[in-house]
Design an enzyme around this catalytic site. Sequence first.
Site, PDB file in Angstrom:
ATOM      1  N   GLU A 149       0.837  -1.197   0.000  1.00  0.00           N
ATOM      2  CA  GLU A 149       0.000   0.000   0.000  1.00  0.00           C
ATOM      3  C   GLU A 149       0.876   1.254   0.000  1.00  0.00           C
ATOM      4  O   GLU A 149       1.286   1.713   1.047  1.00  0.00           O
ATOM      5  CB  GLU A 149      -0.931  -0.006   1.209  1.00  0.00           C
ATOM      6  N   PHE A 150       1.099   1.827  -1.165  1.00  0.00           N
ATOM      7  CA  PHE A 150       0.709   1.434  -2.521  1.00  0.00           C
ATOM      8  C   PHE A 150       1.887   1.730  -3.425  1.00  0.00           C
ATOM      9  O   PHE A 150       2.673   2.633  -3.110  1.00  0.00           O
ATOM     10  CB  PHE A 150      -0.520   2.229  -3.004  1.00  0.00           C
TER      11      PHE A 150
END
Length: 381
Positions: A149-150
Amino acid sequence: MGTPTTFISLFLILVILCTSTVANGDHPDHAKPSKGIRAAYWPSFNSFPASSIQTSLFTHIYYAFLLPDPATFKLSITSDDQTKLPEFIGSLLNLTPPVKTLFSIGGGGSNATVFSEMASTKQSRQVFINSSIEVARKYGFQGVDLDWEFPANVVDMSNLALLYKQWRNSLDEEAKACGKPRLLLTSAVYYASEFQVYGGPRSYPAGAISKYLDWASPMCFDYHGSWENFTGEHSALYDSKSNISTNYGIRSWIQAGVPAKKLVMGLPLYGKSWRLRDPKVNGVGAAAVGVGPGDDGILLYYQIVELNAQSNATVVFDKQTKSYYSYSGTTWIGYDDVRSVALKVRFAKSLGLGGYFFWALGQDKDWTLSQKASNAWKYGG
């Protein structure tokens, strides 16, 4: 950037790994259940015991989370993990019916830069991959999951595609060499295939996802929260005013070319709260002056049920977003309940998705939403 000084060959790791050891329903009795993935994440850092999981409601359970060492990129197995990993596997092995187990690498609190560095060279990717296989085989998991993420830019996304390919090829080779079933390879991803938050505009590598992953899991939640000064449904199925919705996100993945059957849609077992500016103005989008109760405005589903009862809150099903909200005084909470969960699961089935997953185990209220989702998937109930 920390890079390994020596390259661990796939051949050597294969040799090592090959020698390692390893409810109630409301459906008609005659209905034939639909197959598919009914998954959930088990946060190892919470107190909910894995032995209490009702496995009849799920097909796959994720251990969350493991992290790569920022210098070597091998998975770091902490002292807590050394205790909890065998307990997790042992507990689930004793439950009926059986479920498949995966461990997830990363999570929302992980350092995205470490993943970016790991994925940037073939050598560092292989060290990471070999470590993931070694851990999976050592503890007896059936699969591995990446929750980066991310990826922040186009370069990250390109390297992510290379990581998926190299990982899948290594899993295929390891299974062939060992004579064991191949480990599953999955990945949690942003709710939409293209986005420009947490970095510049970029797209996920849909081709690599389609070819190399068993499935991808769009995280269809956290659309709204404490950073906004108005109320919002953080897992809205529809939003007529924006593209911030599950309907938009899932369809963007399909339009990008990922087969629907390779998408497993995320559902939250928590809601978001705000403090209303005016208690008399209390709909979706009402002005807020800060977060409401909970951890930075986050309330788990069982907490929402209890708070609604204690405060005699007004509960509303929002027809536009297919979500719920409740309000009492200046407290406003947006969340999913039984009806909205069933609608979202039916939406997933109508598009031919591979299934759904929940974040996270231990947040439900007496398995209410988990049971409803399972029945809606299996029997349309």
